[in-house]
Design an enzyme around this catalytic site. Structure first.
Site, mmCIF file in Angstrom:
data_model
loop_
_atom_site.group_PDB
_atom_site.id
_atom_site.type_symbol
_atom_site.label_atom_id
_atom_site.label_comp_id
_atom_site.label_asym_id
_atom_site.label_seq_id
_atom_site.Cartn_x
_atom_site.Cartn_y
_atom_site.Cartn_z
ATOM 1 N N TYR A 145 0.900 -1.319 0.055
ATOM 2 C CA TYR A 145 -0.054 0.024 0.121
ATOM 3 C C TYR A 145 0.950 1.234 0.032
ATOM 4 O O TYR A 145 0.673 2.228 -0.761
ATOM 5 C CB TYR A 145 -1.089 -0.098 1.379
ATOM 6 N N GLN A 146 1.803 1.174 0.679
ATOM 7 C CA GLN A 146 2.882 2.410 0.670
ATOM 8 C C GLN A 146 3.408 2.487 -0.388
ATOM 9 O O GLN A 146 3.582 3.810 -1.151
ATOM 10 C CB GLN A 146 3.806 2.226 1.758
#
Length: 173
Positions: A145-146
Site C-alpha cells: 500500500y505504501q
C-alpha cells in the site's frame, strides 16, 4: 493495469463464484472470502468484488471489500490536517484485499487496488469521501500500500490515501 488484464474481470461477488479453492496464504482472508464476504455484502456491511478469469468467471483469483467510515480529526496525519474541520472526516475503507498465491507476481494485486480506488473515486462524486483507509494484514501488505502512495495514520496500523492523491493516480482532475 497489467497487460493480461483482458484475461480477467472484476465484478461484484455472487453465489455463483467458486471461492472454495482460494488460498492467499492468510487463513483469516481465506475464511473471510469463503464464509463472510457474500454474507456481509448481502447485509450491506461491506461490498465484495472478485477477480475472475474471462469469460468463465470461476474460480475467484482475488478479491477486495469496500465500506464507508470516518476518521477522527485527531487521528489524521499532521501534514493532512490543514483546512480540515475538527470533526470526523468521511472515508472509504478497503477492508480486505487478497490475491490467490498462484496469481502473485503478475501485477494483479495492483489491478485490484486500482479497481477499488477507481470505484471509490466514482462513488465520491455522489457521496463525500475525503480519503481511503486500509488496515494492512501484515508488513508485506503495508509495503504494498505504501508503494501505491498510502501513508501511516498516527497511533494506528491503518494507512491513508487522500482522494486528491487517488484521483491523481487515476489521472483524474
Amino acid at each position: 493495469m497489467t497487460k493480461d488484464r483482458e484475461r480477467y474481470r472484476i465484478e461484484a461477488i455472487t453465489s455463483g463464484h467458486d471461492r472454495a479453492a482460494f488460498d492467499c496464504g492468510h487463513p483469516f482472508l481465506n475464511v473471510y472470502l469463503a464464509q463472510f464476504a457474500r454474507q456481509n455484502d448481502r447485509k450491506g456491511l461491506a461490498r465484495a468484488f472478485v477477480l475472475v478469469p474471462q469469460p468463465a468467471g470461476n474460480p475467484v483469483l482475488g478479491y477486495y471489500t469496500l465500506m464507508s467510515g470516518a476518521v477522527a480529526f485527531k487521528h489524521m496525519p499532521p501534514n493532512l490536517r490543514q483546512g480540515l474541520p475538527k470533526y470526523p472526516i468521511p472515508v472509504a475503507r478497503i477492508g480486505e484485499l487478497a490475491l490467490d498465491q498462484r496469481q502473485k507476481g503478475k501485477g494483479l494485486g495492483s489491478d485490484l487496488l486500482l479497481d477499488a480506488v477507481a470505484r471509490i473515486a466514482r462513488a465520491s462524486a455522489q457521496v463525500a469521501v475525503w480519503a481511503i483507509i486500509v488496515d494492512p494484514i501484515d508488513q508485506a501488505a503495508a509495503t504494498f500500500y505504501q508503494h501505491h502512495g498510502f501513508q501511516p495514520l498516527p497511533d494506528s496500523e491503518a494507512l491513508i490515501l487522500t482522494m486528491k492523491d487517488a484521483k491523481a493516480w487515476l489521472g483524474q482532475p
